[in-house]
Design a protein around this motif. Structure first.
Motif, mmCIF file in Angstrom:
data_model
loop_
_atom_site.group_PDB
_atom_site.id
_atom_site.type_symbol
_atom_site.label_atom_id
_atom_site.label_comp_id
_atom_site.label_asym_id
_atom_site.label_seq_id
_atom_site.Cartn_x
_atom_site.Cartn_y
_atom_site.Cartn_z
ATOM 1 N N VAL A 1 8.122 63.557 33.035
ATOM 2 C CA VAL A 1 9.996 63.055 33.959
ATOM 3 C C VAL A 1 10.053 61.831 34.624
ATOM 4 O O VAL A 1 11.211 61.074 33.378
ATOM 5 N N PHE A 2 8.522 60.843 34.432
ATOM 6 C CA PHE A 2 8.751 59.583 35.072
ATOM 7 C C PHE A 2 9.174 58.951 33.434
ATOM 8 O O PHE A 2 9.550 58.064 32.973
ATOM 9 N N TRP A 3 8.161 59.774 32.548
ATOM 10 C CA TRP A 3 8.374 59.667 31.162
ATOM 11 C C TRP A 3 10.116 59.422 31.080
ATOM 12 O O TRP A 3 9.975 58.150 30.000
ATOM 13 N N GLU A 4 10.683 60.426 30.356
ATOM 14 C CA GLU A 4 11.917 60.059 30.309
ATOM 15 C C GLU A 4 12.832 59.322 31.067
ATOM 16 O O GLU A 4 13.500 58.435 30.040
ATOM 17 N N ILE A 5 12.525 59.299 31.956
ATOM 18 C CA ILE A 5 13.391 58.226 33.148
ATOM 19 C C ILE A 5 12.719 56.859 32.435
ATOM 20 O O ILE A 5 14.216 56.292 32.226
ATOM 21 N N GLU A 6 11.902 56.332 32.541
ATOM 22 C CA GLU A 6 11.639 55.045 32.310
ATOM 23 C C GLU A 6 11.487 54.623 30.584
ATOM 24 O O GLU A 6 12.643 53.999 30.046
ATOM 25 N N ARG A 7 11.377 55.878 29.607
ATOM 26 C CA ARG A 7 12.334 55.799 28.480
ATOM 27 C C ARG A 7 13.716 55.146 28.163
ATOM 28 O O ARG A 7 14.526 54.507 27.410
ATOM 29 N N ARG A 8 14.845 56.184 28.828
ATOM 30 C CA ARG A 8 15.529 55.684 28.777
ATOM 31 C C ARG A 8 16.531 54.223 29.503
ATOM 32 O O ARG A 8 17.528 54.152 29.085
ATOM 33 N N THR A 9 15.684 54.452 30.761
ATOM 34 C CA THR A 9 16.412 53.417 31.337
ATOM 35 C C THR A 9 15.892 51.802 30.498
ATOM 36 O O THR A 9 16.648 50.741 30.660
ATOM 37 N N SER A 10 15.279 52.467 30.027
ATOM 38 C CA SER A 10 14.204 51.143 28.874
ATOM 39 C C SER A 10 15.612 50.334 27.852
ATOM 40 O O SER A 10 15.899 50.159 27.315
ATOM 41 N N SER A 11 16.047 51.649 27.097
ATOM 42 C CA SER A 11 16.646 51.495 26.311
ATOM 43 C C SER A 11 18.297 51.568 26.370
ATOM 44 O O SER A 11 19.195 51.147 25.652
ATOM 45 N N PHE A 12 18.513 52.195 27.175
ATOM 46 C CA PHE A 12 20.019 51.474 28.118
ATOM 47 C C PHE A 12 20.209 50.885 29.098
ATOM 48 O O PHE A 12 20.603 51.076 30.258
ATOM 49 N N ALA A 13 19.317 50.048 29.581
ATOM 50 C CA ALA A 13 19.377 48.907 30.662
ATOM 51 C C ALA A 13 20.660 49.190 30.771
ATOM 52 O O ALA A 13 21.117 47.537 32.017
ATOM 53 N N ASN A 14 21.502 48.130 29.570
ATOM 54 C CA ASN A 14 22.873 47.962 29.632
ATOM 55 C C ASN A 14 23.796 48.290 30.921
ATOM 56 O O ASN A 14 24.484 47.490 31.061
ATOM 57 N N SER A 15 23.334 49.689 30.981
ATOM 58 C CA SER A 15 23.698 50.648 32.209
ATOM 59 C C SER A 15 24.029 49.759 33.844
ATOM 60 O O SER A 15 25.006 50.546 34.683
ATOM 61 N N PHE A 16 22.987 49.174 33.602
ATOM 62 C CA PHE A 16 22.846 48.250 35.026
ATOM 63 C C PHE A 16 22.673 46.467 35.255
ATOM 64 O O PHE A 16 22.580 46.049 35.836
ATOM 65 N N SER A 17 23.421 46.897 34.272
ATOM 66 C CA SER A 17 23.577 44.846 33.724
ATOM 67 C C SER A 17 24.391 44.604 34.765
ATOM 68 O O SER A 17 25.769 45.391 34.816
ATOM 69 N N ASN A 18 24.306 43.495 35.926
ATOM 70 C CA ASN A 18 25.802 43.247 36.530
ATOM 71 C C ASN A 18 25.969 43.716 37.780
ATOM 72 O O ASN A 18 27.402 43.730 37.413
ATOM 73 N N VAL A 19 25.182 45.436 38.034
ATOM 74 C CA VAL A 19 26.134 45.796 38.868
ATOM 75 C C VAL A 19 25.235 46.116 40.235
ATOM 76 O O VAL A 19 24.262 46.034 40.516
ATOM 77 N N ALA A 20 26.595 46.477 40.819
ATOM 78 C CA ALA A 20 25.547 46.974 42.154
ATOM 79 C C ALA A 20 23.871 47.958 42.222
ATOM 80 O O ALA A 20 24.330 48.486 41.212
ATOM 81 N N PHE A 21 23.177 47.566 43.401
ATOM 82 C CA PHE A 21 22.274 48.617 42.905
ATOM 83 C C PHE A 21 22.345 49.761 43.353
ATOM 84 O O PHE A 21 21.582 50.904 42.780
#
Length: 212
Positions: A173-193
């Motif tokens: 699960v952690f591997w998948e989450i890490e892969r997704r957050t790396s691939s789609f980090a734009n989801s976190f760009s300039n947004v609140a924590f």
């Protein structure tokens, strides 16, 4: 069944009670949320919906995912629970991801993101996990994570240090989450924590829907 009919089917794990106006068909909102959580970027989802005559920006789709407020709700199937903490990077910045997975069902019970890792953040995670699931009789499976073992021992939880076997579920699960957050980090760009936390919980709900 046509692709349009298939996409128009209800998705049980997405609650659209947040929708106040019918500017966008509800099936399109559900499909947009599901496609993004399945791996499409926000812009790819926007382009995908255009094929069906739905013109919505990637910003609108981001708001759908956020407003749906998806949170993993499950039950502990056995008397063991795999927990872990892991450092991940978002736009070069360090964050610590805490997660709990049922090793029998592979479902995510809880996931939290913190800007740092220490005994206090570990206690916050375990307290919220216990509040949700009342884990009085559960044995926690941990590896050599920096703080989980020591906090579990200090606070009187039952736990076992194990690096293989039933812990493999949370490693995957952690591997998948890490892969997704790396691939789609734009989801976190300039947004609140809190938005990043919300996205991770939505991803957990999608993950759990795929386990049944």
């Amino acid at each position: 069944m046509t692709e349009f009919d298939r996409l128009s089917e209800r998705i049980a794990w997405i609650d659209l009670s947040f929708v106040e106006r019918d500017r966008t068909p509800r099936w399109a909102i559900e499909v947009g949320i599901r496609c993004h959580l399945a791996g499409m970027s926000l812009r790819e989802v926007s382009n995908h919906l255009e094929r069906f005559g739905i013109d919505r920006s990637h910003v609108a789709i981001h708001h759908w995912v956020h407003k749906a407020d998806l949170q993993p709700i499950s039950t502990v199937s056995e008397d063991q629970l795999a927990v872990d903490e892991k450092m991940i990077r978002l736009h070069g910045q360090k964050f610590w991801l805490y997660g709990a997975v049922d090793p029998q069902t592979n479902e995510i019970l809880h996931v939290s993101l913190y800007p740092t890792a220490n005994k206090q953040t570990t206690r916050w995670f375990l307290t919220e996990l216990h509040r949700r699931y009342q884990l009085n009789n559960v044995e926690f499976l941990v590896d050599d994570a920096d703080y989980l073992g020591s906090v579990l021992a200090e606070d009187g939880y039952r736990f076992q240090v194990i690096r293989h076997g039933n812990r493999n579920a949370i490693e995957r699960v952690f591997w998948e989450i890490e892969r997704r957050t790396s691939s789609f980090a734009n989801s976190f760009s300039n947004v609140a924590f809190e938005t990043a936390q919300n996205w991770l919980e939505a991803l957990a709900v999608y993950h759990n829907s795929r386990q049944t």
